[in-house]
Design a protein around this motif. Structure first.
Motif, PDB file in Angstrom:
ATOM      1  N   SER A 299       0.846  -1.194   0.000  1.00 25.94           N
ATOM      2  CA  SER A 299       0.000   0.000   0.000  1.00 25.94           C
ATOM      3  C   SER A 299       0.884   1.246   0.000  1.00 25.94           C
ATOM      4  N   PHE A 300       0.397   2.266  -0.691  1.00 23.25           N
ATOM      5  CA  PHE A 300       0.975   3.599  -0.580  1.00 23.25           C
ATOM      6  C   PHE A 300       0.009   4.416   0.268  1.00 23.25           C
ATOM      7  N   VAL A 301       0.486   4.884   1.407  1.00 26.25           N
ATOM      8  CA  VAL A 301      -0.350   5.632   2.340  1.00 26.25           C
ATOM      9  C   VAL A 301       0.020   7.105   2.233  1.00 26.25           C
ATOM     10  N   ALA A 302      -0.975   7.962   2.029  1.00 28.95           N
ATOM     11  CA  ALA A 302      -0.710   9.389   1.840  1.00 28.95           C
ATOM     12  C   ALA A 302      -1.667  10.203   2.699  1.00 28.95           C
ATOM     13  N   GLU A 303      -1.217  11.405   3.051  1.00 29.30           N
ATOM     14  CA  GLU A 303      -2.047  12.302   3.845  1.00 29.30           C
ATOM     15  C   GLU A 303      -1.838  13.740   3.390  1.00 29.30           C
ATOM     16  N   ASN A 304      -2.875  14.550   3.585  1.00 27.86           N
ATOM     17  CA  ASN A 304      -2.784  15.985   3.355  1.00 27.86           C
ATOM     18  C   ASN A 304      -2.635  16.641   4.719  1.00 27.86           C
ATOM     19  N   ASP A 305      -1.386  16.984   5.060  1.00 29.59           N
ATOM     20  CA  ASP A 305      -1.082  17.526   6.381  1.00 29.59           C
ATOM     21  C   ASP A 305      -0.975  19.046   6.350  1.00 29.59           C
ATOM     22  N   GLY A 306      -1.507  19.663   5.282  1.00 26.23           N
ATOM     23  CA  GLY A 306      -1.427  21.108   5.156  1.00 26.23           C
ATOM     24  C   GLY A 306      -2.546  21.827   5.878  1.00 26.23           C
ATOM     25  N   VAL A 307      -2.799  23.074   5.470  1.00 30.72           N
ATOM     26  CA  VAL A 307      -3.788  23.907   6.158  1.00 30.72           C
ATOM     27  C   VAL A 307      -5.033  24.140   5.316  1.00 30.72           C
ATOM     28  N   ARG A 308      -5.109  23.488   4.166  1.00 34.05           N
ATOM     29  CA  ARG A 308      -6.303  23.654   3.332  1.00 34.05           C
ATOM     30  C   ARG A 308      -6.477  22.431   2.426  1.00 34.05           C
ATOM     31  N   PRO A 309      -7.676  22.222   1.875  1.00 39.08           N
ATOM     32  CA  PRO A 309      -7.903  21.068   1.002  1.00 39.08           C
ATOM     33  C   PRO A 309      -7.074  21.168  -0.278  1.00 39.08           C
ATOM     34  N   GLU A 420      -7.717  11.389   8.331  1.00 42.00           N
ATOM     35  CA  GLU A 420      -7.002  10.130   8.378  1.00 42.00           C
ATOM     36  C   GLU A 420      -6.298   9.876   7.038  1.00 42.00           C
ATOM     37  N   PRO A 421      -5.104   9.296   7.048  1.00 39.91           N
ATOM     38  CA  PRO A 421      -4.408   9.019   5.783  1.00 39.91           C
ATOM     39  C   PRO A 421      -5.207   8.096   4.880  1.00 39.91           C
ATOM     40  N   GLU A 422      -5.009   8.260   3.575  1.00 43.49           N
ATOM     41  CA  GLU A 422      -5.635   7.399   2.567  1.00 43.49           C
ATOM     42  C   GLU A 422      -4.642   6.303   2.181  1.00 43.49           C
ATOM     43  N   ALA A 423      -5.125   5.059   2.120  1.00 35.32           N
ATOM     44  CA  ALA A 423      -4.274   3.923   1.730  1.00 35.32           C
ATOM     45  C   ALA A 423      -4.661   3.472   0.327  1.00 35.32           C
ATOM     46  N   PHE A 424      -3.701   3.418  -0.578  1.00 38.33           N
ATOM     47  CA  PHE A 424      -3.906   2.985  -1.955  1.00 38.33           C
ATOM     48  C   PHE A 424      -3.176   1.652  -2.135  1.00 38.33           C
ATOM     49  N   ALA A 425      -3.948   0.564  -2.168  1.00 39.75           N
ATOM     50  CA  ALA A 425      -3.367  -0.777  -2.184  1.00 39.75           C
ATOM     51  C   ALA A 425      -3.077  -1.229  -3.613  1.00 39.75           C
ATOM     52  N   PHE A 426      -2.032  -2.046  -3.764  1.00 39.77           N
ATOM     53  CA  PHE A 426      -1.714  -2.657  -5.045  1.00 39.77           C
ATOM     54  C   PHE A 426      -0.949  -3.937  -4.780  1.00 39.77           C
ATOM     55  N   VAL A 427      -0.940  -4.826  -5.773  1.00 35.44           N
ATOM     56  CA  VAL A 427      -0.283  -6.125  -5.643  1.00 35.44           C
ATOM     57  C   VAL A 427       0.767  -6.249  -6.738  1.00 35.44           C
ATOM     58  N   LEU A 428       1.954  -6.702  -6.355  1.00 28.82           N
ATOM     59  CA  LEU A 428       3.003  -6.947  -7.352  1.00 28.82           C
ATOM     60  C   LEU A 428       2.687  -8.214  -8.129  1.00 28.82           C
ATOM     61  N   GLY A 429       3.181  -8.307  -9.343  1.00 29.73           N
ATOM     62  CA  GLY A 429       3.009  -9.505 -10.158  1.00 29.73           C
ATOM     63  C   GLY A 429       4.063  -9.553 -11.249  1.00 29.73           C
ATOM     64  N   GLY A 430       4.195 -10.710 -11.871  1.00 36.56           N
ATOM     65  CA  GLY A 430       5.183 -10.851 -12.934  1.00 36.56           C
ATOM     66  C   GLY A 430       5.317 -12.283 -13.378  1.00 36.56           C
ATOM     67  N   GLN A 431       6.234 -12.529 -14.294  1.00 39.57           N
ATOM     68  CA  GLN A 431       6.474 -13.861 -14.832  1.00 39.57           C
ATOM     69  C   GLN A 431       7.523 -14.592 -14.009  1.00 39.57           C
ATOM     70  N   ASP A 432       7.333 -15.933 -13.912  1.00 36.17           N
ATOM     71  CA  ASP A 432       8.351 -16.741 -13.234  1.00 36.17           C
ATOM     72  C   ASP A 432       9.639 -16.751 -14.050  1.00 36.17           C
ATOM     73  N   GLY A 433      10.716 -17.078 -13.376  1.00 35.01           N
ATOM     74  CA  GLY A 433      11.975 -17.223 -14.110  1.00 35.01           C
ATOM     75  C   GLY A 433      13.052 -16.356 -13.505  1.00 35.01           C
ATOM     76  N   GLN A 434      13.512 -15.404 -14.320  1.00 30.21           N
ATOM     77  CA  GLN A 434      14.592 -14.542 -13.884  1.00 30.21           C
ATOM     78  C   GLN A 434      14.121 -13.589 -12.783  1.00 30.21           C
ATOM     79  N   PRO A 435      15.045 -13.113 -11.925  1.00 34.16           N
ATOM     80  CA  PRO A 435      14.664 -12.147 -10.882  1.00 34.16           C
ATOM     81  C   PRO A 435      14.005 -10.906 -11.478  1.00 34.16           C
ATOM     82  N   LEU A 436      13.060 -10.354 -10.755  1.00 33.15           N
ATOM     83  CA  LEU A 436      12.349  -9.152 -11.178  1.00 33.15           C
ATOM     84  C   LEU A 436      12.903  -7.955 -10.419  1.00 33.15           C
TER      85      LEU A 436
END
Length: 495
Positions: A299-309, A420-436
């Motif tokens: 997940s990438f977690v982000a927040e707006n910690d400033g003084v306005r939207p 509250e911080p926003e969490a943006f989830a994602f999953v890694l993926g790829g082909q088997d074989g050589q290191p990614l």
């Protein structure tokens, strides 16, 4: 009080050095210091007052301070109380030496006149030295035997900014003020347990395909544990049309325990298909295992910690490397149960088709006749609702949420601050074989933010090959035991 160290500064020290209040007097290593301002120094300061530039401004300021000392007893004030104690004294008039105390000294020369005062103090038994920022003055003091100290570089006043530098400093200050009033983004990456991470280093299993010999051996054991039943076909095959219910009823009256040809054919076809499916499952076992492999969920977690939207906020993910990212699949409870069931089935061999049993075709016929009297049930079509309007402070997918991708984008019309911080989830993926290898870059920008927030996550995925021979052995052993249990329960079928 201890005998003071007398320091006589020249005019260069007062103009180009830091203020007497700011000098590191403790560097002299004494407890008591007296700074004496002699007549020649005061004269040079007065001459500078009527000029222009920074030296003139400093000279006017010092002259104001010295003018105040004229009305003070002993013409002195305290610069520092302790560590060490430092006093400033105007050393003028009858206190000064009026004639050279060393042969060759020229009192009409400014530096030599100050050196003469220092030598007079030394001759009087006082501990005195010249503090100068002039190399030539220091050299003269050395020639006449006067103690001296050159002003250290870090004792100098900071360089004054010119007009261009002042304007740059003003613009920087204004820019800092404006940026402080902007939304302020902050963010970090986390793993599936919520722990903050700055890189991904993981090793996953890759699976080797079962050899043809192993598949053949397992299939022999499967057929031995669950052989196809040898079923007796009825004599009157002409009346075994599965759609001729009346004919089937007459057949049942003559042969109450008989199977129809259709039942036997269906069973044999299902058995052949089951063997084919089991073989396919074994041959594709490495692909099935790889498909069910758990890739790192981040997940990438982000927040707006400033003084306005933040207005028109855009969160972007960019992948550079040998892998891709996907949006996590969110399953409801029913879907999750179904997925868990599929996972369990993928780890077991399917059971063979159920051996058919004679059917009471008279009951089937009766049920079919009764069904003809069932009325049609009206179909209920739920009304279509209007699409739900977007919430202004929520994030919505803009791009990359369908399938594997190397770029994702989410947008929000007005991202509230101090939430509250926003969490943006994602999953890694790829082909088997050589290191990614590669990098996931997360960027947060907005219409009212000057500089986007950028954070990078290095990724390194390696694979460790694993044989599935032991898995195949466990699966066929479990299958054999299951068939033995079924054989001990005559009333139960394999399915």
């Amino acid at each position: 009080m201890s005998v003071p160290l007398i320091i006589v500064p020249d005019c260069n020290v007062l103009i180009h050095g830091r203020s007497l209040h700011d000098l590191p007097w403790k560097d002299f290593g004494v407890e008591n210091i007296e700074v004496r301002l002699v007549g020649q120094v005061v004269t040079e300061l007065d001459a500078l007052k009527n000029r222009t530039g920074r030296p003139s401004r400093i000279a006017r300021d010092l002259s104001t301070q010295l003018r105040a000392l004229l009305g003070v007893t002993n013409r002195s004030d305290v610069i520092r109380e302790t560590g060490p104690r430092v006093t400033r004294v105007l050393w003028l008039g009858r206190q000064e030496a009026k004639s050279p105390v060393r042969e060759g000294l020229d009192l009409t020369h400014g530096d030599q006149a100050i050196i003469n005062q220092v030598l007079a103090m030394v001759d009087g038994g006082q501990h005195a030295l010249l503090l100068t920022d002039d190399v030539f003055a220091a050299a003269l003091a050395g020639e006449f035997g006067a103690p001296f100290k050159l002003l250290p570089e870090d004792w100098r006043r900071p360089a004054e900014q010119d007009e261009a530098q002042k304007e740059i400093a003003r613009l920087k200050s204004e820019n800092g003020r404006l940026m402080a009033a902007e939304p302020k983004f902050n963010g970090w990456f986390t793993d599936d347990e919520g722990t903050r991470i700055d890189r991904v280093e993981v090793t996953l299993e890759s699976f080797e395909a079962l050899s043809a010999d192993v598949v053949a051996d397992v299939m022999v054991r499967v057929e031995r544990a669950a052989p196809m039943a040898n079923l007796t076909r009825p004599v009157e095959t002409s009346e075994q049309n599965p759609f001729d219910l009346a004919g089937l009823a007459r057949l049942y009256d003559r042969h109450p325990g008989a199977l129809t040809a259709h039942q036997i054919d269906t069973y044999e076809q299902d058995y052949a298909k089951w063997l084919k499916d089991v073989r396919s499952q074994l041959e594709r076992l490495h692909l099935i295992r790889a498909q069910r492999r758990k890739w790192p969920s981040l997940s990438f977690v982000a927040e707006n910690d400033g003084v306005r939207p933040a207005q028109q906020t855009l969160v972007e993910f960019d992948v550079k490397g040998d892998f891709y990212i996907t949006k996590p699949v969110r399953l409801d409870e029913k879907e999750r149960e179904g997925d868990d069931a599929k996972r369990r089935l993928a780890r077991h061999l399917a059971l063979p088709p159920r051996i058919p049993t004679p059917t009471r075709w008279d009951r089937v016929l009766s049920a079919a006749r009764g069904a003809s009297h069932i009325r049609d049930v009206p179909t209920f079509v739920p009304p279509l609702g209007l699409p739900k309007a977007r919430e202004t402070d929520a994030f919505y997918w803009r791009n990359g949420h369908r399938g594997p991708t190397t770029a994702m984008e989410l947008e929000c019309e007005s991202w509230r601050h101090k939430r509250e911080p926003e969490a943006f989830a994602f999953v890694l993926g790829g082909q088997d074989g050589q290191p990614l290898r590669g990098v996931v870059t997360a960027t947060v920008s907005a219409g009212n933010v000057t500089t986007p927030f950028v954070l990078r996550l290095p990724v390194h995925v390696t694979f460790e090959a694993r044989s599935l021979d032991s898995d195949a052995e466990a699966m066929v052993t479990e299958f054999e035991r299951a068939m033995e249990r079924i054989a001990r329960t005559p009333t139960a079928g394999p399915n």
